[in-house]
Design a protein around this motif. Structure first.
Motif, PDB file in Angstrom:
ATOM      1  N   ASP A  73       0.832  -1.213   0.000  1.00  0.00           N
ATOM      2  CA  ASP A  73       0.000   0.000   0.000  1.00  0.00           C
ATOM      3  C   ASP A  73       0.864   1.260   0.000  1.00  0.00           C
ATOM      4  OD1 ASP A  73       0.570  -0.788   2.768  1.00  0.00           O
ATOM      5  OD2 ASP A  73      -0.665   0.920   3.329  1.00  0.00           O
ATOM      6  N   GLU A 105      -7.319   7.317   0.639  1.00  0.00           N
ATOM      7  CA  GLU A 105      -6.071   6.938   1.320  1.00  0.00           C
ATOM      8  C   GLU A 105      -4.868   7.613   0.666  1.00  0.00           C
ATOM      9  OE1 GLU A 105      -4.906   3.622   3.390  1.00  0.00           O
ATOM     10  OE2 GLU A 105      -6.856   2.630   3.374  1.00  0.00           O
TER      11      GLU A 105
ATOM     12  N   ASP B 382      -9.270 -13.760   1.720  1.00  0.00           N
ATOM     13  CA  ASP B 382      -8.741 -13.998   0.383  1.00  0.00           C
ATOM     14  C   ASP B 382      -7.489 -13.135   0.178  1.00  0.00           C
ATOM     15  OD1 ASP B 382      -8.167 -14.055  -2.280  1.00  0.00           O
ATOM     16  OD2 ASP B 382     -10.211 -13.661  -2.964  1.00  0.00           O
ATOM     17  N   ALA B 385      -7.278 -10.975  -2.972  1.00  0.00           N
ATOM     18  CA  ALA B 385      -8.065  -9.739  -2.879  1.00  0.00           C
ATOM     19  C   ALA B 385      -7.371  -8.735  -1.963  1.00  0.00           C
ATOM     20  CB  ALA B 385      -9.470 -10.058  -2.365  1.00  0.00           C
ATOM     21  N   PHE B 387      -4.195  -8.367  -1.568  1.00  0.00           N
ATOM     22  CA  PHE B 387      -3.091  -7.748  -2.304  1.00  0.00           C
ATOM     23  C   PHE B 387      -3.615  -6.748  -3.332  1.00  0.00           C
ATOM     24  CE2 PHE B 387      -0.022  -7.909  -5.939  1.00  0.00           C
ATOM     25  CZ  PHE B 387       0.934  -7.100  -5.340  1.00  0.00           C
ATOM     26  N   TYR B 388      -4.697  -7.121  -3.978  1.00  0.00           N
ATOM     27  CA  TYR B 388      -5.276  -6.223  -4.983  1.00  0.00           C
ATOM     28  C   TYR B 388      -5.655  -4.882  -4.354  1.00  0.00           C
ATOM     29  CZ  TYR B 388      -8.145  -4.948  -9.070  1.00  0.00           C
ATOM     30  OH  TYR B 388      -8.672  -4.323 -10.170  1.00  0.00           O
ATOM     31  N   LEU B 389      -6.332  -4.934  -3.218  1.00  0.00           N
ATOM     32  CA  LEU B 389      -6.740  -3.691  -2.546  1.00  0.00           C
ATOM     33  C   LEU B 389      -5.522  -2.889  -2.100  1.00  0.00           C
ATOM     34  CD1 LEU B 389      -9.716  -5.052  -0.379  1.00  0.00           C
ATOM     35  CD2 LEU B 389      -9.866  -3.723  -2.482  1.00  0.00           C
ATOM     36  N   GLN B 390      -4.543  -3.576  -1.540  1.00  0.00           N
ATOM     37  CA  GLN B 390      -3.352  -2.870  -1.065  1.00  0.00           C
ATOM     38  C   GLN B 390      -2.556  -2.269  -2.218  1.00  0.00           C
ATOM     39  OE1 GLN B 390      -1.251  -4.955   2.430  1.00  0.00           O
ATOM     40  NE2 GLN B 390      -2.771  -6.439   1.733  1.00  0.00           N
ATOM     41  N   ARG B 392      -3.679  -0.782  -4.489  1.00  0.00           N
ATOM     42  CA  ARG B 392      -4.316   0.496  -4.818  1.00  0.00           C
ATOM     43  C   ARG B 392      -4.191   1.482  -3.651  1.00  0.00           C
ATOM     44  NH1 ARG B 392      -3.419  -1.783  -9.046  1.00  0.00           N
ATOM     45  NH2 ARG B 392      -5.033  -2.481 -10.486  1.00  0.00           N
ATOM     46  N   GLY B 393      -3.260   1.199  -2.764  1.00  0.00           N
ATOM     47  CA  GLY B 393      -2.972   2.157  -1.698  1.00  0.00           C
ATOM     48  C   GLY B 393      -3.805   1.980  -0.450  1.00  0.00           C
ATOM     49  N   ILE B 394      -4.649   0.960  -0.427  1.00  0.00           N
ATOM     50  CA  ILE B 394      -5.495   0.749   0.747  1.00  0.00           C
ATOM     51  C   ILE B 394      -4.679  -0.010   1.805  1.00  0.00           C
ATOM     52  CG2 ILE B 394      -7.620  -0.346   1.560  1.00  0.00           C
ATOM     53  CD1 ILE B 394      -8.769   0.207  -1.270  1.00  0.00           C
ATOM     54  N   SER B 395      -4.637   0.515   3.000  1.00  0.00           N
ATOM     55  CA  SER B 395      -3.792  -0.062   4.043  1.00  0.00           C
ATOM     56  C   SER B 395      -4.292  -1.463   4.405  1.00  0.00           C
ATOM     57  CB  SER B 395      -3.807   0.823   5.281  1.00  0.00           C
ATOM     58  OG  SER B 395      -5.102   0.814   5.833  1.00  0.00           O
ATOM     59  N   PRO B 396      -3.422  -2.306   4.933  1.00  0.00           N
ATOM     60  CA  PRO B 396      -3.843  -3.684   5.247  1.00  0.00           C
ATOM     61  C   PRO B 396      -5.073  -3.718   6.157  1.00  0.00           C
ATOM     62  CG  PRO B 396      -1.472  -3.465   5.498  1.00  0.00           C
ATOM     63  CD  PRO B 396      -1.984  -2.087   5.203  1.00  0.00           C
ATOM     64  N   ASN B 398      -7.506  -1.457   6.540  1.00  0.00           N
ATOM     65  CA  ASN B 398      -8.726  -1.086   5.820  1.00  0.00           C
ATOM     66  C   ASN B 398      -9.121  -2.119   4.780  1.00  0.00           C
ATOM     67  OD1 ASN B 398      -9.020   1.231   7.274  1.00  0.00           O
ATOM     68  ND2 ASN B 398      -8.124   2.577   5.726  1.00  0.00           N
ATOM     69  N   MET B 402     -12.651  -3.955   4.666  1.00  0.00           N
ATOM     70  CA  MET B 402     -13.516  -3.931   3.477  1.00  0.00           C
ATOM     71  C   MET B 402     -13.976  -5.331   3.095  1.00  0.00           C
ATOM     72  SD  MET B 402     -11.727  -1.188   0.902  1.00  0.00           S
ATOM     73  CE  MET B 402     -12.960  -1.100  -0.378  1.00  0.00           C
ATOM     74  N   LEU B 403     -13.047  -6.279   3.135  1.00  0.00           N
ATOM     75  CA  LEU B 403     -13.410  -7.645   2.748  1.00  0.00           C
ATOM     76  C   LEU B 403     -14.364  -8.271   3.766  1.00  0.00           C
ATOM     77  CD1 LEU B 403     -10.016  -9.052   1.399  1.00  0.00           C
ATOM     78  CD2 LEU B 403     -11.942  -8.099   0.121  1.00  0.00           C
ATOM     79  N   ALA B 406     -17.773  -6.763   3.376  1.00  0.00           N
ATOM     80  CA  ALA B 406     -18.448  -7.328   2.207  1.00  0.00           C
ATOM     81  C   ALA B 406     -19.042  -8.694   2.553  1.00  0.00           C
ATOM     82  CB  ALA B 406     -17.473  -7.458   1.047  1.00  0.00           C
TER      83      ALA B 406
END
Ligand SMILES: Nc1ncnc2c1ncn2[C@@H]1O[C@H](COP(=O)(O)OP(=O)(O)O)[C@@H](O)[C@H]1O
Ligand SMILES: [Mg+2]
Lengths: 254, 434
Positions: A73, A105, B382, B385, B387-390, B392-396, B398, B402-403, B406
């Motif tokens: 991130d 973020e 997952d 998923a 890794f995909y979110l992170q 994009r700059g999303i902290s572990p 968050n 999010m997952l 969901a």
């Protein structure tokens, strides 16, 4: 922008990258080609910070600093973007929620106020339109039930939203029909500036008719076996894999 | 009372301090006497009891308790309501209905909301045969204990052709000063024909001691009626809850239950549905989230007695830290119950190596022309998923939240009351971020 020196990477004890050297400067666009299984996605994943890969040797400097120190991130926050070869489906997380979290973020990391819903919406709508993505996608779960082409366009749309400096595209062209290929290429070309650097991984020469590279590198069995300008891509197309394998043998012997 | 009591000490106390005023009307004295005898011989359930195989009460019942008295504490913090709209608010302090703290201003004419001791003879005659009809005091020690000690049960009676627009919100508040308190709320709900009602239960507690509630409800769903039932079991104060809900459905009616359990030291839910007549529908949704060393146990039973009924059940668990979740869901399709459609699914996420889930879906089918399915899955976050979110700059943290949100929202989104769903989502978000 990025400087990769003698990078060696293993997964599950198996060495995949066996000493990669590559330098990409701001304003440059490098293409990486090579047969399946040669380690292209591994290189992309290591740059983006996928944790499963073990770096066993070498270093990567990004904007002059040790990139391998940073979690994924943080790399994104500092301008690294990977368009995935196989974007993962995330049920229950909408594109809108996902992109808004990502953008806010990034803004927070830059000490900017979060975007309010209105500003966010107007920005996201513009960029979706540019990529030919339907607005109803905002409420759909990330990549869930997307066609191959929709997934790839979604990746490029995210790139335009996040405004990164170092862009890595991993086979963004595969599975695209000619119209989608044009949209994606146009998206990338509009994004090119003197400040941004690109690493474009592709299996086919076709993409490079639309996105013209400054340099082309051929990777085989974890090594860059030949580098050149855009004519190398055409030569590769003509001479095929056997030529690559011969080059590879020579490189190892040297 | 300073020294720790043994299991039998609490059991003995509950038996010796049992008393019933034989002269008062509507006190079901013989039922209660029978119940205390049953509890006295059964004792608290132990792990040897098949139904309690994974849920141990020993650390809870090894404490000294006071039995909740009727004395009313006149205020409690009700500022954080989970509903925006005004509801019919029924407040129970330590199991006793607190009329002064309740708000029945929106009560439609004709419906009865009161304790047994205050209803009139006419109403009492309507409910007399119903009270205790859905509970089993012979084998179920916790229900026997509740039946014995519930001195003044609460009645919700909805006559035929009544649609209750406002939500009926039961607020169960436990309070103690420094000592541990055990309380016994008891509810009887009867709906007539062609009625509609929405029920909400929420839980809270105050005090430094342990609050242990033993809540038992019986619900009779009338012909062609709709009952929507929400349970929001979230007490940051780490209380203990035993909650048995027994529902019987008449013909062509629909009962739906959405139970969200997110905070509490130990929660045990028994939810038993009997589809007693033809053409009815049941929906059971559950979301249970545990952390620390907490424990949540959901036992459900859907009993298809008659033909042409549908039941649909989905329970999801998120188990963190060293906590334990239990799901035990049974579907019974009796010989008569042809053309039954019964579905059940349990999906769990284990967030640590030390988290445990015990899941046991059971299907017993004695009819031949039925459609039934059940299944349970347990997985982890997952990582693709993540890794995909992170990336994009999303902290572990968050990305994980999010997952998990969901995953949880599949249940929360079933709640059709907007303000309730929204406040639960806010609390869920906070819960999952830490
Ligand atoms: N997660 C993994 N586990 C085991 N082997 C892997 C993993 N990822 C990649 N590999 C192996 O590494 C090699 C290179 O893969 P990859 O980098 O995906 O190649 P390319 O993208 O060039 O097709 C292949 O032999 C592949 O099987
Ligand atoms: Mg690849």
């Amino acid at each position: 922008m990025i400087s990769i020196k003698d990078l060696k990477v293993s997964i599950e004890g198996k060495e995949i990258l066996k000493g990669i050297n590559l330098e990409v400067n701001p304003g440059e666009l490098h293409a990486i080609m090579g047969p399946n299984g040669s380690g292209k996605s591994t290189l992309a994943s290591v740059l983006a910070g996928r944790p499963e890969y073990e770096v066993t040797g070498g270093e990567i400097l990004y904007k002059g600093k040790d990139l391998l120190e940073l979690p994924a991130d943080q790399r994104a926050k500092q301008g690294i973007f990977l368009a995935f070869q196989y974007p993962v489906e995330i049920p229950g997380v909408s594109i809108a929620n996902f992109m808004r979290s990502a953008i806010n973020e990034l803004r927070k990391a830059k000490n900017l106020e979060p975007l309010d819903a209105m500003d966010f919406l107007s920005e996201i709508k513009d960029k979706m339109k540019n990529m030919g993505i339907d607005l109803e996608f905002l409420n759909r779960a990330v990549n869930e039930g997307f066609s191959g082409g929709e997934k790839k366009r979604n990746e490029i749309f995210q790139m335009t939203m996040m405004d990164p400096d170092m862009i890595i595209l991993d086979e963004t062209d595969s599975g695209l029909d000619i119209d989608a290929l044009k949209i994606v290429s146009e998206g990338v070309n509009n994004f090119r500036t003197d400040e941004k650097a690109f690493l474009i991984i592709t299996h086919y020469q076709r993409l490079l008719n639309y996105i013209v590279p400054d340099y082309v590198h051929v990777i085989y069995d974890g090594r860059i076996v030949k580098s050149g300008d855009k004519s190398l891509a055409l030569e590769l197309e003509e001479k095929g894999y056997e030529w690559i394998k011969k080059l590879s043998k020579e490189a190892v012997e040297n | 009372m300073v020294a720790l009591e043994t299991i039998t000490d609490l059991q003995e106390k509950l038996v010796t301090e049992f008393h019933v005023d034989k002269n008062a009307r509507a006190n079901f004295s013989s039922l209660r006497e029978k119940a205390i005898k049953s509890f006295s011989s059964l004792g608290f359930p132990t792990l040897r009891n098949e139904d309690w195989k994974y849920t141990s009460l020993s650390s809870i019942i090894n404490l000294p308790y006071e039995i909740a008295g009727v004395e009313q504490i006149e205020k409690f913090d009700s500022s954080s309501s989970i509903l925006k709209e005004r509801s019919i608010e029924l407040v129970f302090i330590n199991g006793h209905f607190a009329s002064k703290l309740s708000d029945t201003g929106l009560k439609p004419d004709g419906i009865v909301l009161d304790t047994f001791s205050r209803i009139n003879d006419e109403v009492f005659s309507l409910i007399k045969s119903k009270y205790g009809a859905l509970t089993n005091i012979d084998d179920n020690a916790m229900v026997a204990l509740n039946t014995a000690h519930a001195s003044d049960p609460f009645l919700v009676y909805i006559p035929d052709n009544t649609m209750v627009e406002p939500i009926i919100h039961f607020k169960f508040i436990s309070q103690n000063k420094d000592s541990n308190v055990i309380s016994f709320p008891r509810i009887l709900i009867i709906t007539g024909k062609n009625t509609e009602v929405k029920l909400l239960e929420s839980f809270g507690s105050e005090g430094s001691g342990m609050n242990f509630s033993n809540l038992v409800s019986e619900i009779f769903v009338g012909e062609n009626s709709r009952v929507e039932h929400f349970k929001f079991q979230s007490d940051p104060n780490e209380s203990v809850l035993f909650n048995e809900t027994n529902v019987v459905q008449s013909a062509s009616c629909k009962y739906s239950n959405n139970t969200i359990s997110m905070q509490g030291k130990l929660i045990r839910n028994n939810l038993n549905i009997v589809l007693q007549e033809e053409g009815s529908e049941t929906e059971l949704f559950g979301l249970f989230m545990t952390k620390d060393r907490n424990h949540i146990d959901n036992h459900t039973l859907v009993d298809h007695v008659k033909p042409n009924c549908v039941s649909n059940e989905l329970y999801k668990g998120i188990i963190n830290d060293r906590s334990t979740g239990v799901f035990n869901g049974k579907i019974m399709v009796r010989q008569d119950a042809q053309k039954t459609n019964a579905f059940q699914s349990n999906k769990n996420m284990l967030l640590t190596d030390t988290a445990t889930i015990n899941t046991k879906p059971q299907l017993e089918i004695f009819a031949d022309d039925v459609k039934c399915s059940h299944g349970a899955t347990t997985g982890q976050l997952d990582m693709e998923a993540m890794f995909y979110l992170q990336s994009r700059g999303i902290s572990p943290g968050n990305a994980k939240a999010m997952l998990l949100e969901a995953f949880a929202n599949e249940i929360v989104d079933k709640i059709k009351i907007d303000s309730l769903r929204d406040s639960i989502k806010v609390m869920l978000g906070d819960y999952l971020k830490v």
